[in-house]
Design a protein around this motif. Structure first.
Motif, short mmCIF file in Angstrom:
data_model
loop_
_atom_site.label_atom_id
_atom_site.label_comp_id
_atom_site.label_asym_id
_atom_site.label_seq_id
_atom_site.Cartn_x
_atom_site.Cartn_y
_atom_site.Cartn_z
N SER A 188 0.93 -1.27 0.07
CA SER A 188 -0.10 0.09 -0.02
C SER A 188 0.85 1.40 0.08
CB SER A 188 -0.81 -0.22 1.40
OG SER A 188 0.07 -0.10 2.32
N THR A 189 0.10 2.25 -0.47
CA THR A 189 0.92 3.64 -0.37
C THR A 189 0.81 4.12 1.02
OG1 THR A 189 -0.12 4.10 -2.82
CG2 THR A 189 0.55 5.97 -1.10
N ILE A 190 1.78 4.70 1.65
CA ILE A 190 1.56 5.20 3.24
C ILE A 190 1.66 6.93 3.21
CG2 ILE A 190 2.68 5.18 5.26
CD1 ILE A 190 4.00 2.57 4.78
N VAL A 191 0.67 7.36 3.81
CA VAL A 191 0.74 8.66 3.72
C VAL A 191 0.64 9.27 5.38
CG1 VAL A 191 -0.73 10.89 3.34
CG2 VAL A 191 -0.57 8.96 1.62
N ASP A 192 1.62 9.86 5.91
CA ASP A 192 1.58 10.34 7.19
C ASP A 192 0.89 11.66 7.43
OD1 ASP A 192 2.25 11.13 9.85
OD2 ASP A 192 4.51 11.39 9.48
N LEU A 193 -0.21 11.52 8.25
CA LEU A 193 -1.00 12.64 8.67
C LEU A 193 -0.88 13.44 9.89
CD1 LEU A 193 -4.58 11.26 7.27
CD2 LEU A 193 -2.95 12.61 6.11
N THR A 194 0.29 13.14 10.49
CA THR A 194 0.61 13.53 11.84
C THR A 194 1.71 14.91 12.01
OG1 THR A 194 2.54 11.94 12.32
CG2 THR A 194 0.43 11.21 12.83
N ASP A 195 2.15 15.05 10.81
CA ASP A 195 3.38 15.93 10.85
C ASP A 195 3.21 17.05 9.91
OD1 ASP A 195 5.81 17.35 11.34
OD2 ASP A 195 6.99 15.43 10.73
N GLY A 204 3.10 3.66 -3.72
CA GLY A 204 2.16 2.56 -3.99
C GLY A 204 1.33 2.72 -5.05
N TYR A 205 0.30 2.00 -5.01
CA TYR A 205 -0.81 2.18 -6.24
C TYR A 205 -1.68 3.35 -6.18
CZ TYR A 205 -4.62 0.18 -9.08
OH TYR A 205 -5.43 -0.10 -10.03
N ILE A 206 -1.92 3.96 -5.03
CA ILE A 206 -2.46 5.23 -4.84
C ILE A 206 -1.27 6.04 -5.16
CG2 ILE A 206 -3.81 6.71 -3.65
CD1 ILE A 206 -5.51 4.22 -3.84
N THR A 207 -1.37 6.91 -6.15
CA THR A 207 -0.28 7.66 -6.81
C THR A 207 -0.29 9.11 -6.10
OG1 THR A 207 -1.43 8.46 -8.53
CG2 THR A 207 -0.38 6.38 -8.84
N GLU A 208 0.73 9.65 -6.32
CA GLU A 208 0.95 11.22 -5.73
C GLU A 208 -0.03 11.87 -6.56
OE1 GLU A 208 4.88 12.53 -6.51
OE2 GLU A 208 4.35 14.53 -6.16
N GLU A 209 -0.40 11.72 -7.89
CA GLU A 209 -1.28 12.45 -8.56
C GLU A 209 -2.87 12.40 -8.08
OE1 GLU A 209 0.74 10.45 -10.02
OE2 GLU A 209 2.15 11.83 -11.26
N MET A 210 -3.09 11.11 -7.74
CA MET A 210 -4.28 10.62 -6.99
C MET A 210 -4.72 11.44 -5.82
SD MET A 210 -4.41 6.77 -8.14
CE MET A 210 -5.99 6.22 -7.47
N LEU A 211 -3.53 11.53 -4.94
CA LEU A 211 -3.76 12.00 -3.65
C LEU A 211 -3.84 13.74 -3.84
CD1 LEU A 211 -0.84 9.72 -2.00
CD2 LEU A 211 -3.19 9.87 -1.27
N THR A 212 -3.02 14.10 -4.72
CA THR A 212 -3.04 15.61 -4.96
C THR A 212 -4.35 16.16 -5.30
OG1 THR A 212 -0.60 15.30 -5.56
CG2 THR A 212 -1.90 17.34 -6.05
N GLN A 213 -5.06 15.16 -6.22
CA GLN A 213 -6.45 15.58 -6.62
C GLN A 213 -7.38 15.75 -5.52
OE1 GLN A 213 -8.10 12.88 -9.51
NE2 GLN A 213 -6.89 14.03 -11.12
N SER A 331 9.49 3.91 -15.82
CA SER A 331 9.33 5.24 -15.63
C SER A 331 8.98 5.70 -14.51
CB SER A 331 8.21 5.59 -16.51
OG SER A 331 6.78 5.46 -16.09
N THR A 332 8.99 6.76 -13.88
CA THR A 332 8.74 7.20 -12.48
C THR A 332 7.58 7.92 -12.40
OG1 THR A 332 10.29 8.99 -12.39
CG2 THR A 332 11.25 7.33 -11.55
N GLY A 336 4.45 3.84 -11.66
CA GLY A 336 5.94 3.75 -12.09
C GLY A 336 6.84 4.31 -10.73
N GLN A 337 6.38 5.14 -9.88
CA GLN A 337 7.35 5.55 -8.99
C GLN A 337 7.61 4.37 -7.96
OE1 GLN A 337 5.68 8.82 -6.15
NE2 GLN A 337 7.67 10.06 -6.83
N ALA A 338 6.07 3.94 -7.46
CA ALA A 338 6.32 2.74 -6.62
C ALA A 338 7.11 1.61 -7.13
CB ALA A 338 4.67 2.32 -6.34
N ILE A 339 7.01 1.25 -8.31
CA ILE A 339 7.58 0.24 -8.91
C ILE A 339 9.26 0.51 -8.97
CG2 ILE A 339 8.11 -1.17 -11.13
CD1 ILE A 339 5.28 -0.47 -11.79
#
Ligand code: AMP
Ligand code: MG
Length: 356
Positions: A188-195, A204-213, A331-332, A336-339
Protein backbone atom coordinates in the motif's frame (compact mmCIF):
# COMPACT_ATOMS: atom_id res chain seq x y z
CA UNK A 1 9.36 -24.03 18.32
CA UNK A 2 7.84 -25.68 15.27
CA UNK A 3 4.11 -24.92 14.82
CA UNK A 4 1.84 -27.04 12.63
CA UNK A 5 0.72 -24.78 9.77
CA UNK A 6 -2.68 -25.47 8.23
CA UNK A 7 -3.24 -24.30 4.62
CA UNK A 8 -6.82 -23.76 3.41
CA UNK A 9 -7.82 -22.62 -0.09
CA UNK A 10 -10.48 -19.89 -0.02
CA UNK A 11 -11.87 -18.38 -3.21
CA UNK A 12 -12.77 -14.68 -2.96
CA UNK A 13 -15.33 -14.94 -5.74
CA UNK A 14 -17.07 -17.95 -4.21
CA UNK A 15 -17.42 -17.51 -0.47
CA UNK A 16 -19.26 -20.76 0.30
CA UNK A 17 -19.86 -22.53 3.61
CA UNK A 18 -16.40 -24.11 3.63
CA UNK A 19 -14.82 -20.68 3.15
CA UNK A 20 -16.89 -19.22 5.97
CA UNK A 21 -15.83 -22.07 8.22
CA UNK A 22 -12.17 -21.56 7.41
CA UNK A 23 -12.40 -17.83 8.07
CA UNK A 24 -14.19 -18.41 11.39
CA UNK A 25 -11.41 -20.81 12.40
CA UNK A 26 -8.76 -18.29 11.34
CA UNK A 27 -10.53 -15.55 13.30
CA UNK A 28 -10.54 -17.74 16.41
CA UNK A 29 -6.79 -18.38 16.02
CA UNK A 30 -6.17 -14.61 15.89
CA UNK A 31 -8.39 -13.95 18.93
CA UNK A 32 -6.41 -16.61 20.71
CA UNK A 33 -3.12 -14.82 20.05
CA UNK A 34 -2.01 -16.94 17.06
CA UNK A 35 -0.93 -15.90 13.55
CA UNK A 36 -2.70 -16.31 10.19
CA UNK A 37 -1.46 -15.31 6.71
CA UNK A 38 -4.19 -14.04 4.38
CA UNK A 39 -4.62 -12.41 0.96
CA UNK A 40 -5.25 -8.68 0.55
CA UNK A 41 -5.53 -6.65 -2.65
CA UNK A 42 -1.85 -5.57 -2.35
CA UNK A 43 0.21 -8.60 -1.17
CA UNK A 44 -0.26 -11.47 1.34
CA UNK A 45 -0.36 -10.24 4.95
CA UNK A 46 0.83 -11.95 8.15
CA UNK A 47 -1.93 -11.22 10.66
CA UNK A 48 -2.06 -11.08 14.44
CA UNK A 49 -4.44 -9.35 16.90
CA UNK A 50 -3.27 -5.70 16.78
CA UNK A 51 -4.45 -5.01 20.33
CA UNK A 52 -2.55 -7.97 21.82
CA UNK A 53 1.11 -7.10 22.48
CA UNK A 54 2.10 -10.77 22.51
CA UNK A 55 0.69 -11.27 19.00
CA UNK A 56 2.77 -8.40 17.68
CA UNK A 57 5.83 -9.94 19.31
CA UNK A 58 5.09 -13.21 17.51
CA UNK A 59 4.80 -11.40 14.17
CA UNK A 60 8.26 -9.89 14.57
CA UNK A 61 9.67 -13.29 15.52
CA UNK A 62 8.02 -15.15 12.61
CA UNK A 63 9.31 -12.60 10.07
CA UNK A 64 12.70 -12.12 11.68
CA UNK A 65 11.79 -8.42 11.58
CA UNK A 66 13.45 -5.78 13.77
CA UNK A 67 10.92 -4.77 16.44
CA UNK A 68 11.45 -1.03 15.83
CA UNK A 69 9.68 -1.49 12.49
CA UNK A 70 5.98 -0.81 13.22
CA UNK A 71 3.04 -2.84 11.91
CA UNK A 72 0.02 -1.63 9.91
CA UNK A 73 -3.34 -2.13 11.67
CA UNK A 74 -6.10 -3.39 9.36
CA UNK A 75 -9.76 -2.47 10.00
CA UNK A 76 -13.04 -2.69 8.09
CA UNK A 77 -14.98 0.42 9.17
CA UNK A 78 -14.65 4.03 10.36
CA UNK A 79 -15.96 3.24 13.87
CA UNK A 80 -12.94 1.03 14.39
CA UNK A 81 -10.67 3.88 13.24
CA UNK A 82 -12.14 6.20 15.89
CA UNK A 83 -11.22 3.70 18.61
CA UNK A 84 -7.54 3.40 17.74
CA UNK A 85 -6.61 7.02 16.91
CA UNK A 86 -6.63 10.24 18.98
CA UNK A 87 -8.33 12.26 16.27
CA UNK A 88 -9.13 12.02 12.59
CA UNK A 89 -7.89 15.13 10.78
CA UNK A 90 -9.97 16.54 7.91
CA UNK A 91 -7.36 15.28 5.44
CA UNK A 92 -7.83 11.75 6.81
CA UNK A 93 -11.60 11.93 6.30
CA UNK A 94 -11.16 13.09 2.72
CA UNK A 95 -8.65 10.36 1.90
CA UNK A 96 -10.79 7.68 3.55
CA UNK A 97 -13.79 8.84 1.49
CA UNK A 98 -11.78 8.71 -1.70
CA UNK A 99 -9.63 5.57 -1.28
CA UNK A 100 -10.97 3.31 1.48
CA UNK A 101 -11.49 0.46 1.32
CA UNK A 102 -8.33 0.14 -0.75
CA UNK A 103 -4.52 0.14 -0.94
CA UNK A 104 -3.88 3.28 1.15
CA UNK A 105 -2.32 3.34 4.66
CA UNK A 106 -2.60 6.48 6.79
CA UNK A 107 -0.56 7.39 9.89
CA UNK A 108 -2.46 8.92 12.86
CA UNK A 109 -1.72 9.71 16.52
CA UNK A 110 -2.55 6.46 18.33
CA UNK A 111 -5.04 6.04 21.18
CA UNK A 112 -4.16 4.23 24.39
CA UNK A 113 -5.65 0.88 23.39
CA UNK A 114 -2.98 0.33 20.72
CA UNK A 115 0.03 -1.33 22.38
CA UNK A 116 3.54 0.02 21.75
CA UNK A 117 4.60 -3.42 20.58
CA UNK A 118 2.33 -2.94 17.54
CA UNK A 119 3.66 0.54 16.73
CA UNK A 120 7.33 -0.27 17.35
CA UNK A 121 7.38 2.12 20.30
CA UNK A 122 5.91 5.06 18.34
CA UNK A 123 3.03 7.29 19.50
CA UNK A 124 1.58 7.05 15.99
CA UNK A 125 -0.24 4.17 14.31
CA UNK A 126 -0.49 3.13 10.66
CA UNK A 127 -4.02 2.11 9.58
CA UNK A 128 -5.45 0.58 6.43
CA UNK A 129 -8.93 -0.55 5.41
CA UNK A 130 -8.45 -3.26 2.76
CA UNK A 131 -11.03 -4.06 0.09
CA UNK A 132 -10.25 -7.78 -0.35
CA UNK A 133 -13.28 -9.85 0.72
CA UNK A 134 -11.29 -12.53 2.52
CA UNK A 135 -9.21 -9.96 4.38
CA UNK A 136 -12.33 -8.09 5.48
CA UNK A 137 -14.16 -11.22 6.62
CA UNK A 138 -11.08 -12.31 8.58
CA UNK A 139 -10.62 -8.91 10.30
CA UNK A 140 -14.28 -8.97 11.40
CA UNK A 141 -13.97 -12.58 12.62
CA UNK A 142 -10.86 -11.60 14.62
CA UNK A 143 -12.60 -8.78 16.50
CA UNK A 144 -11.86 -5.87 14.17
CA UNK A 145 -8.13 -5.02 14.48
CA UNK A 146 -5.52 -7.08 12.66
CA UNK A 147 -1.84 -6.06 12.61
CA UNK A 148 -0.36 -7.35 9.37
CA UNK A 149 2.96 -6.77 7.64
CA UNK A 150 3.72 -8.60 4.43
CA UNK A 151 3.89 -12.38 4.95
CA UNK A 152 7.54 -12.87 4.00
CA UNK A 153 10.73 -13.38 5.96
CA UNK A 154 12.23 -9.91 6.45
CA UNK A 155 14.37 -8.91 3.47
CA UNK A 156 12.65 -11.21 0.91
CA UNK A 157 10.20 -10.01 -1.74
CA UNK A 158 6.60 -9.64 -0.49
CA UNK A 159 4.55 -12.73 -1.43
CA UNK A 160 1.97 -12.44 -4.20
CA UNK A 161 1.09 -16.17 -4.14
CA UNK A 162 0.31 -18.46 -1.18
CA UNK A 163 3.10 -20.84 -2.20
CA UNK A 164 5.65 -18.11 -1.41
CA UNK A 165 3.99 -17.52 1.96
CA UNK A 166 4.29 -21.25 2.66
CA UNK A 167 7.95 -21.23 1.61
CA UNK A 168 8.71 -18.58 4.25
CA UNK A 169 6.16 -19.29 7.00
CA UNK A 170 5.65 -23.08 7.25
CA UNK A 171 6.22 -24.11 10.86
CA UNK A 172 6.14 -20.49 12.07
CA UNK A 173 2.40 -19.65 12.00
CA UNK A 174 -0.89 -21.47 12.66
CA UNK A 175 -2.68 -21.01 9.33
CA UNK A 176 -2.43 -19.77 5.73
CA UNK A 177 -5.57 -18.73 3.82
CA UNK A 178 -4.72 -19.38 0.17
CA UNK A 179 -6.76 -16.89 -1.87
CA UNK A 180 -4.85 -17.41 -5.11
CA UNK A 181 -2.92 -14.74 -6.93
CA UNK A 182 -2.98 -11.11 -5.77
CA UNK A 183 -4.44 -8.23 -7.81
CA UNK A 184 -1.98 -5.37 -7.30
CA UNK A 185 1.31 -6.99 -6.28
CA UNK A 186 2.92 -4.00 -4.50
CA UNK A 187 2.39 -2.84 -0.91
CA UNK A 188 0.00 0.00 0.00
CA UNK A 189 0.83 3.68 -0.36
CA UNK A 190 1.66 5.16 3.08
CA UNK A 191 0.69 8.76 3.89
CA UNK A 192 1.66 10.44 7.17
CA UNK A 193 -1.04 12.78 8.57
CA UNK A 194 0.66 13.53 11.88
CA UNK A 195 3.38 15.96 10.92
CA UNK A 196 2.30 19.11 9.04
CA UNK A 197 1.50 18.63 5.36
CA UNK A 198 0.32 15.11 4.41
CA UNK A 199 3.44 13.29 3.27
CA UNK A 200 3.95 10.13 1.20
CA UNK A 201 6.32 7.85 3.13
CA UNK A 202 6.05 4.91 0.73
CA UNK A 203 4.76 5.13 -2.88
CA UNK A 204 2.17 2.59 -4.01
CA UNK A 205 -0.83 1.98 -6.23
CA UNK A 206 -2.52 5.18 -4.97
CA UNK A 207 -0.25 7.67 -6.71
CA UNK A 208 0.95 11.15 -5.85
CA UNK A 209 -1.35 12.50 -8.58
CA UNK A 210 -4.40 10.74 -7.10
CA UNK A 211 -3.64 12.07 -3.61
CA UNK A 212 -3.05 15.59 -4.95
CA UNK A 213 -6.44 15.53 -6.66
CA UNK A 214 -8.14 14.95 -3.31
CA UNK A 215 -5.95 17.08 -1.03
CA UNK A 216 -4.80 19.88 -3.33
CA UNK A 217 -1.18 19.13 -2.50
CA UNK A 218 0.92 16.40 -0.91
CA UNK A 219 4.59 16.19 0.10
CA UNK A 220 6.91 13.25 -0.66
CA UNK A 221 9.48 11.98 1.87
CA UNK A 222 12.80 12.84 0.25
CA UNK A 223 14.38 9.51 1.04
CA UNK A 224 11.98 7.57 -1.21
CA UNK A 225 13.78 7.65 -4.53
CA UNK A 226 17.16 8.94 -3.42
CA UNK A 227 19.38 6.08 -2.28
CA UNK A 228 22.12 8.46 -1.19
CA UNK A 229 20.00 10.61 1.08
CA UNK A 230 21.48 10.78 4.56
CA UNK A 231 18.15 11.67 6.09
CA UNK A 232 16.45 8.83 8.00
CA UNK A 233 13.20 7.78 6.29
CA UNK A 234 10.08 8.55 8.34
CA UNK A 235 8.65 5.08 7.82
CA UNK A 236 11.16 3.09 9.89
CA UNK A 237 10.79 0.07 7.59
CA UNK A 238 12.01 2.00 4.56
CA UNK A 239 15.55 2.12 5.93
CA UNK A 240 16.07 -1.63 5.71
CA UNK A 241 17.25 -3.36 2.56
CA UNK A 242 14.12 -5.05 1.38
CA UNK A 243 12.76 -7.19 -1.40
CA UNK A 244 16.19 -8.61 -2.10
CA UNK A 245 16.56 -11.54 -4.51
CA UNK A 246 19.51 -13.92 -3.93
CA UNK A 247 21.07 -12.96 -7.28
CA UNK A 248 22.99 -9.74 -7.72
CA UNK A 249 20.53 -7.27 -9.31
CA UNK A 250 21.44 -4.18 -11.36
CA UNK A 251 18.99 -1.80 -13.06
CA UNK A 252 19.85 -0.38 -16.48
CA UNK A 253 17.86 2.75 -17.30
CA UNK A 254 17.71 4.89 -20.42
CA UNK A 255 16.41 4.75 -24.00
CA UNK A 256 14.98 1.26 -24.75
CA UNK A 257 17.40 0.40 -27.55
CA UNK A 258 20.49 1.46 -25.61
CA UNK A 259 19.22 -0.41 -22.55
CA UNK A 260 18.75 -3.72 -24.34
CA UNK A 261 22.15 -3.47 -26.02
CA UNK A 262 23.86 -2.78 -22.71
CA UNK A 263 21.95 -5.52 -20.86
CA UNK A 264 22.92 -8.08 -23.52
CA UNK A 265 26.55 -6.98 -23.38
CA UNK A 266 26.68 -7.31 -19.58
CA UNK A 267 24.78 -10.61 -19.65
CA UNK A 268 27.27 -12.05 -22.13
CA UNK A 269 30.24 -10.98 -19.97
CA UNK A 270 28.71 -12.59 -16.89
CA UNK A 271 27.92 -15.82 -18.76
CA UNK A 272 31.54 -16.06 -19.82
CA UNK A 273 32.47 -15.87 -16.14
CA UNK A 274 30.16 -18.82 -15.46
CA UNK A 275 27.30 -16.87 -13.87
CA UNK A 276 23.65 -17.85 -14.37
CA UNK A 277 22.03 -14.71 -15.76
CA UNK A 278 18.40 -13.52 -15.50
CA UNK A 279 16.82 -10.54 -17.28
CA UNK A 280 13.62 -8.60 -16.52
CA UNK A 281 12.42 -6.63 -19.51
CA UNK A 282 9.39 -5.14 -21.20
CA UNK A 283 7.48 -6.90 -23.94
CA UNK A 284 8.83 -4.42 -26.50
CA UNK A 285 12.43 -5.52 -25.80
CA UNK A 286 12.09 -9.12 -24.72
CA UNK A 287 12.76 -10.91 -28.02
CA UNK A 288 16.19 -9.29 -28.29
CA UNK A 289 17.54 -10.69 -25.03
CA UNK A 290 19.91 -13.62 -24.57
CA UNK A 291 20.27 -15.09 -21.05
CA UNK A 292 19.51 -18.20 -18.95
CA UNK A 293 16.16 -16.86 -17.73
CA UNK A 294 14.24 -14.04 -19.41
CA UNK A 295 11.04 -12.61 -17.92
CA UNK A 296 8.63 -10.17 -19.50
CA UNK A 297 6.73 -7.78 -17.25
CA UNK A 298 4.36 -6.94 -20.09
CA UNK A 299 4.17 -3.76 -22.08
CA UNK A 300 6.12 -0.65 -21.03
CA UNK A 301 2.74 1.17 -21.07
CA UNK A 302 1.07 -1.33 -18.74
CA UNK A 303 2.30 -0.31 -15.28
CA UNK A 304 -0.29 -2.49 -13.56
CA UNK A 305 1.13 -5.60 -15.16
CA UNK A 306 4.67 -4.58 -14.16
CA UNK A 307 3.55 -4.08 -10.54
CA UNK A 308 1.77 -7.43 -10.48
CA UNK A 309 4.68 -9.51 -11.79
CA UNK A 310 7.77 -7.90 -10.26
CA UNK A 311 7.94 -9.71 -6.90
CA UNK A 312 6.96 -13.01 -8.48
CA UNK A 313 9.89 -12.76 -10.92
CA UNK A 314 12.35 -11.94 -8.14
CA UNK A 315 11.15 -15.05 -6.28
CA UNK A 316 11.36 -17.20 -9.43
CA UNK A 317 14.96 -16.14 -9.98
CA UNK A 318 15.68 -17.39 -6.44
CA UNK A 319 14.09 -20.77 -7.28
CA UNK A 320 16.10 -20.96 -10.51
CA UNK A 321 19.31 -20.12 -8.66
CA UNK A 322 20.07 -17.24 -10.96
CA UNK A 323 23.23 -15.48 -9.71
CA UNK A 324 23.20 -12.23 -11.71
CA UNK A 325 20.08 -10.24 -12.70
CA UNK A 326 19.63 -7.25 -15.00
CA UNK A 327 16.39 -5.30 -15.11
CA UNK A 328 15.24 -2.49 -17.31
CA UNK A 329 14.29 0.65 -15.39
CA UNK A 330 10.64 1.68 -15.41
CA UNK A 331 9.27 5.20 -15.69
CA UNK A 332 8.83 7.14 -12.46
CA UNK A 333 5.41 8.67 -13.19
CA UNK A 334 2.25 7.20 -11.62
CA UNK A 335 2.65 3.69 -10.13
CA UNK A 336 6.02 3.70 -11.89
CA UNK A 337 7.23 5.60 -8.84
CA UNK A 338 6.28 2.70 -6.57
CA UNK A 339 7.73 0.14 -8.97
CA UNK A 340 11.08 1.95 -9.23
CA UNK A 341 11.17 2.44 -5.45
CA UNK A 342 10.87 -1.34 -4.86
CA UNK A 343 13.23 -2.23 -7.69
CA UNK A 344 15.90 0.18 -6.41
CA UNK A 345 15.66 -1.37 -2.96
CA UNK A 346 15.89 -4.88 -4.41
CA UNK A 347 19.02 -3.79 -6.27
CA UNK A 348 20.54 -2.11 -3.21
CA UNK A 349 20.38 1.05 -5.37
CA UNK A 350 22.69 -0.36 -8.08
CA UNK A 351 21.57 1.46 -11.22
CA UNK A 352 23.32 2.40 -14.45
CA UNK A 353 21.88 5.42 -16.28
CA UNK A 354 22.59 5.43 -20.01
CA UNK A 355 22.66 8.86 -21.60
CA UNK A 356 20.04 9.42 -24.24
P1 AMP B 1 4.83 -3.80 5.78
O1 AMP B 1 4.06 -4.09 7.01
O2 AMP B 1 5.83 -4.85 5.48
O3 AMP B 1 3.98 -3.40 4.63
O4 AMP B 1 5.61 -2.49 6.20
C1 AMP B 1 4.93 -1.47 6.91
C2 AMP B 1 5.58 -0.15 6.67
O5 AMP B 1 4.85 0.86 7.36
C3 AMP B 1 7.00 -0.10 7.22
O6 AMP B 1 7.85 0.56 6.30
C4 AMP B 1 6.81 0.70 8.50
O7 AMP B 1 7.98 1.33 8.88
C5 AMP B 1 5.69 1.66 8.12
N1 AMP B 1 4.96 2.15 9.30
C6 AMP B 1 4.13 1.44 10.09
N2 AMP B 1 3.69 2.20 11.13
C7 AMP B 1 4.24 3.42 10.99
C8 AMP B 1 4.19 4.63 11.74
N3 AMP B 1 3.46 4.72 12.85
N4 AMP B 1 4.91 5.68 11.30
C9 AMP B 1 5.66 5.59 10.17
N5 AMP B 1 5.74 4.46 9.41
C10 AMP B 1 5.07 3.39 9.81
MG1 MG C 1 7.01 -5.90 4.02
Amino acid sequence: MEIKTKIVVVDESEMDEAAEKAIAEAGAILKDGGLVAFPTETVYGLGGDALNPQSSGKIYAAKGRPSDNPLIVHITNMKALEKIVKEIPETGKKLADAFWPGPLTMIFQKSDIVPEETTGGLETVAVRMPSHRIARALIDAAGGYVAAPSANISGKPSPTLAKYVAEDMMGRIEMILDGGSIGIGLESTIVDLTDGEPTILRPGYITEEMLTQVLGSVAVDRTILDGNSRQAPKAPGMKYRHYAPKGDLTIIDGAPEAVRTQINRLAQQQKEKGEKVGIIGTKENIRYYKADSIKSVGSREDEESIAKTLYQFLREFDDEEVTVIYSEGFSTAGIGQAIMNRLLKAAGHKIIYLDE
